[in-house]
Design a protein around this motif. Structure first.
Motif, PDB file in Angstrom:
ATOM      1  N   ASP A   1       0.814  -1.213   0.000  1.00 11.10           N
ATOM      2  CA  ASP A   1       0.000   0.000   0.000  1.00 11.10           C
ATOM      3  C   ASP A   1       0.850   1.265   0.000  1.00 11.10           C
ATOM      4  OD1 ASP A   1       1.035   0.074   2.550  1.00 11.10           O
ATOM      5  OD2 ASP A   1      -0.897   0.149   3.595  1.00 11.10           O
ATOM      6  N   THR A   2       2.178   1.145  -0.202  1.00 12.22           N
ATOM      7  CA  THR A   2       3.063   2.305  -0.084  1.00 12.22           C
ATOM      8  C   THR A   2       3.951   2.433  -1.315  1.00 12.22           C
ATOM      9  OG1 THR A   2       3.106   2.057   2.327  1.00 12.22           O
ATOM     10  CG2 THR A   2       4.830   3.403   1.331  1.00 12.22           C
ATOM     11  N   LEU A   3       3.796   3.558  -2.027  1.00 10.79           N
ATOM     12  CA  LEU A   3       4.659   3.902  -3.155  1.00 10.79           C
ATOM     13  C   LEU A   3       5.520   5.092  -2.747  1.00 10.79           C
ATOM     14  CD1 LEU A   3       5.557   3.690  -6.144  1.00 10.79           C
ATOM     15  CD2 LEU A   3       3.707   5.318  -6.683  1.00 10.79           C
ATOM     16  N   VAL A   4       6.835   4.872  -2.716  1.00 10.28           N
ATOM     17  CA  VAL A   4       7.778   5.925  -2.343  1.00 10.28           C
ATOM     18  C   VAL A   4       7.969   6.870  -3.524  1.00 10.28           C
ATOM     19  CG1 VAL A   4      10.154   6.417  -1.657  1.00 10.28           C
ATOM     20  CG2 VAL A   4       8.943   4.441  -0.680  1.00 10.28           C
ATOM     21  N   LEU A   5       7.905   8.170  -3.242  1.00  6.70           N
ATOM     22  CA  LEU A   5       8.115   9.191  -4.271  1.00  6.70           C
ATOM     23  C   LEU A   5       9.441   9.903  -4.039  1.00  6.70           C
ATOM     24  CD1 LEU A   5       4.615  10.934  -4.473  1.00  6.70           C
ATOM     25  CD2 LEU A   5       5.468   9.007  -5.842  1.00  6.70           C
ATOM     26  N   VAL A   6      10.347   9.793  -5.007  1.00  6.76           N
ATOM     27  CA  VAL A   6      11.540  10.631  -5.064  1.00  6.76           C
ATOM     28  C   VAL A   6      11.216  11.681  -6.117  1.00  6.76           C
ATOM     29  CG1 VAL A   6      13.999  10.729  -5.588  1.00  6.76           C
ATOM     30  CG2 VAL A   6      13.051   8.753  -4.370  1.00  6.76           C
ATOM     31  N   CYS A   7      11.051  12.928  -5.696  1.00  8.20           N
ATOM     32  CA  CYS A   7      10.280  13.882  -6.490  1.00  8.20           C
ATOM     33  C   CYS A   7      10.999  14.447  -7.704  1.00  8.20           C
ATOM     34  CB  CYS A   7       9.805  15.015  -5.589  1.00  8.20           C
ATOM     35  SG  CYS A   7       8.604  14.451  -4.363  1.00  8.20           S
ATOM     36  N   GLY A   8      12.330  14.312  -7.758  1.00  8.67           N
ATOM     37  CA  GLY A   8      13.061  14.817  -8.904  1.00  8.67           C
ATOM     38  C   GLY A   8      13.696  16.171  -8.639  1.00  8.67           C
ATOM     39  N   GLY A   9      14.772  16.450  -9.387  1.00  5.27           N
ATOM     40  CA  GLY A   9      15.508  17.699  -9.221  1.00  5.27           C
ATOM     41  C   GLY A   9      15.085  18.751 -10.218  1.00  5.27           C
ATOM     42  N   LEU A  10      16.012  19.641 -10.543  1.00  4.26           N
ATOM     43  CA  LEU A  10      15.746  20.690 -11.522  1.00  4.26           C
ATOM     44  C   LEU A  10      15.682  20.095 -12.921  1.00  4.26           C
ATOM     45  CD1 LEU A  10      18.281  23.379 -10.247  1.00  4.26           C
ATOM     46  CD2 LEU A  10      15.783  23.541 -10.100  1.00  4.26           C
ATOM     47  N   PRO A  11      14.781  20.597 -13.766  1.00  2.88           N
ATOM     48  CA  PRO A  11      14.814  20.165 -15.171  1.00  2.88           C
ATOM     49  C   PRO A  11      16.154  20.542 -15.799  1.00  2.88           C
ATOM     50  CG  PRO A  11      12.769  21.328 -14.663  1.00  2.88           C
ATOM     51  CD  PRO A  11      13.674  21.519 -13.480  1.00  2.88           C
ATOM     52  N   ASP A  12      16.552  19.799 -16.811  1.00  2.00           N
ATOM     53  CA  ASP A  12      17.821  20.064 -17.478  1.00  2.00           C
ATOM     54  C   ASP A  12      17.911  21.526 -17.918  1.00  2.00           C
ATOM     55  OD1 ASP A  12      18.554  17.458 -17.162  1.00  2.00           O
ATOM     56  OD2 ASP A  12      18.047  16.843 -19.209  1.00  2.00           O
ATOM     57  N   GLY A  13      19.014  22.164 -17.528  1.00  2.00           N
ATOM     58  CA  GLY A  13      19.260  23.537 -17.940  1.00  2.00           C
ATOM     59  C   GLY A  13      18.546  24.594 -17.125  1.00  2.00           C
ATOM     60  N   SER A  14      17.738  24.173 -16.154  1.00  2.00           N
ATOM     61  CA  SER A  14      16.964  25.140 -15.377  1.00  2.00           C
ATOM     62  C   SER A  14      17.656  25.483 -14.061  1.00  2.00           C
ATOM     63  CB  SER A  14      15.579  24.569 -15.065  1.00  2.00           C
ATOM     64  OG  SER A  14      14.861  25.424 -14.179  1.00  2.00           O
ATOM     65  N   ARG A  15      17.458  26.726 -13.620  1.00  2.00           N
ATOM     66  CA  ARG A  15      17.874  27.148 -12.278  1.00  2.00           C
ATOM     67  C   ARG A  15      16.681  27.651 -11.468  1.00  2.00           C
ATOM     68  NH1 ARG A  15      22.081  29.111 -15.635  1.00  2.00           N
ATOM     69  NH2 ARG A  15      24.127  28.194 -15.136  1.00  2.00           N
ATOM     70  N   ASP A  16      15.482  27.388 -11.986  1.00  2.00           N
ATOM     71  CA  ASP A  16      14.266  27.919 -11.364  1.00  2.00           C
ATOM     72  C   ASP A  16      13.747  26.921 -10.335  1.00  2.00           C
ATOM     73  OD1 ASP A  16      11.873  29.067 -10.669  1.00  2.00           O
ATOM     74  OD2 ASP A  16      11.324  29.618 -12.718  1.00  2.00           O
TER      75      ASP A  16
ATOM     76  N   PRO B   1      11.934  27.452  -7.469  1.00  2.00           N
ATOM     77  CA  PRO B   1      10.511  27.561  -7.123  1.00  2.00           C
ATOM     78  C   PRO B   1       9.597  26.902  -8.159  1.00  2.00           C
ATOM     79  CG  PRO B   1      11.622  29.635  -6.683  1.00  2.00           C
ATOM     80  CD  PRO B   1      12.603  28.773  -7.418  1.00  2.00           C
ATOM     81  N   ALA B   2       9.927  27.067  -9.445  1.00  3.66           N
ATOM     82  CA  ALA B   2       9.087  26.452 -10.487  1.00  3.66           C
ATOM     83  C   ALA B   2       9.159  24.934 -10.404  1.00  3.66           C
ATOM     84  CB  ALA B   2       9.531  26.928 -11.867  1.00  3.66           C
ATOM     85  N   ALA B   3      10.355  24.393 -10.131  1.00  6.81           N
ATOM     86  CA  ALA B   3      10.492  22.944 -10.000  1.00  6.81           C
ATOM     87  C   ALA B   3       9.660  22.426  -8.838  1.00  6.81           C
ATOM     88  CB  ALA B   3      11.959  22.583  -9.809  1.00  6.81           C
ATOM     89  N   ARG B   4       9.635  23.170  -7.762  1.00  5.64           N
ATOM     90  CA  ARG B   4       8.839  22.737  -6.604  1.00  5.64           C
ATOM     91  C   ARG B   4       7.344  22.831  -6.899  1.00  5.64           C
ATOM     92  NH1 ARG B   4      13.141  25.333  -2.311  1.00  5.64           N
ATOM     93  NH2 ARG B   4      14.292  23.375  -1.990  1.00  5.64           N
ATOM     94  N   ARG B   5       6.936  23.811  -7.691  1.00  4.57           N
ATOM     95  CA  ARG B   5       5.522  23.882  -8.089  1.00  4.57           C
ATOM     96  C   ARG B   5       5.146  22.680  -8.951  1.00  4.57           C
ATOM     97  NH1 ARG B   5       6.747  29.434  -8.611  1.00  4.57           N
ATOM     98  NH2 ARG B   5       7.055  29.235 -10.875  1.00  4.57           N
TER      99      ARG B   5
END
Length: 292
Positions: free
Chosen positions: A107-122, A124-128
């Protein structure tokens, strides 16, 4: 005459070894083992729980993997991983991960949410993007009987693996998403946090601790920082203290040992499990002393 379909045979749960109650092997710890090897190793060692990675399941085949674990009497404590919400196929892949978790009986799926998209420094946008992805996935997971478990990763992995770095951030996302979404407390990733005690209590009060994973922090860090994890008691983390905090917060689930370390991976799996069980009995079983 057409034969009736056979009724699936019930399998008794594996009885854990003394002092190993609620101990689980995460298959990342025995990276060089196949899933069949890991299942057999758990049975031999008296480890009743197993946390699965999707690559091992894919190698075996989903149906066969579910059958292997079920026939051995093991409990699938979690499936890792979903997440990486900036990826182009994130929605489809995460729904597949939910389907796999349900098929495997966890019943448990672990989420590793991911980092910044390639080439991005944004950042806040990644967290959104992460927040939106979790919110979109949560109702689907709930409908399939699967709880999403957001895993915050140490800040050194913010750029490439997880823009969610603290337990507090993970809890904010879980509460916003609802539908049974919770968090993972992984000692390697959260031990440094000055708000750890407060946030574990907060998570426990809301019933949002869905998984507890342990390994130690080794120095010096290797060139690949991902591989700087060690057996409980070998490093800098007071793991028994964190385990006590999690228990005091009301968590009564499994303790998964998840170690990324080349030396551990190169060690024969049976030896790794001997060390793993010895450390669990010494440091984390009922009545065990703190490791300092």
């Amino acid at each position: 005459m057409t034969a009736s379909p056979a009724t699936p045979r019930a399998h008794s749960p594996l009885l854990p070894g003394p002092g190993l109650e609620l101990l689980a092997l995460n298959t990342a710890t025995t990276k060089n083992w196949t899933l069949a090897d890991a299942v057999a190793g758990c049975v031999e060692a008296g480890i009743a729980g197993i946390g699965l990675w999707r690559d091992r399941v894919a190698e075996t085949g989903l149906d066969q993997a579910a059958r292997l674990v079920r026939d051995a009497g093991l409990t699938v404590t979690s499936l890792c991983r979903g997440g990486f919400f900036a990826a182009p196929d994130a929605i489809e892949d995460n729904r597949r991960a939910v389907d796999e978790a349900a098929a495997l009986g966890t019943d448990t799926l672990v989420l590793v949410c991911g980092g910044l998209p390639d080439g991005s420094r944004d950042l806040p946008a990644a967290r959104r993007t992460v927040a939106e992805g979790i919110a979109a996935l949560a109702p689907y997971a709930e409908a399939h009987g699967v709880r999403l478990a957001i895993e915050p990763l140490h800040p050194m992995f913010c750029a490439d693996r997880a823009v969610v770095s603290t337990l507090g951030q993970a809890l904010d996302l879980a509460e916003q998403a609802g539908h049974g979404t919770g968090v993972v407390v992984d000692t390697y990733h959260v031990w440094w946090d000055p708000e750890l005690e407060t946030q574990i209590a907060r998570a426990g009060a809301a019933g949002l601790i869905h998984a507890f994973q342990v390994c130690d922090w080794l120095l010096p860090l290797p060139a690949d920082a991902l591989l700087g994890r060690g057996h409980v008691g070998d490093g800098s983390i007071d793991i028994p203290r964190i385990a006590a905090l999690v228990a005091e917060a009301g968590y009564q689930g499994w303790t998964e040992v998840e170690i990324f370390n080349q030396e551990v991976w190169d060690t024969p799996g049976t030896e790794t499990l001997r060390t793993l069980t010895e450390r669990h009995r010494r440091f984390l079983a009922a009545g065990a002393p703190a490791c300092h």
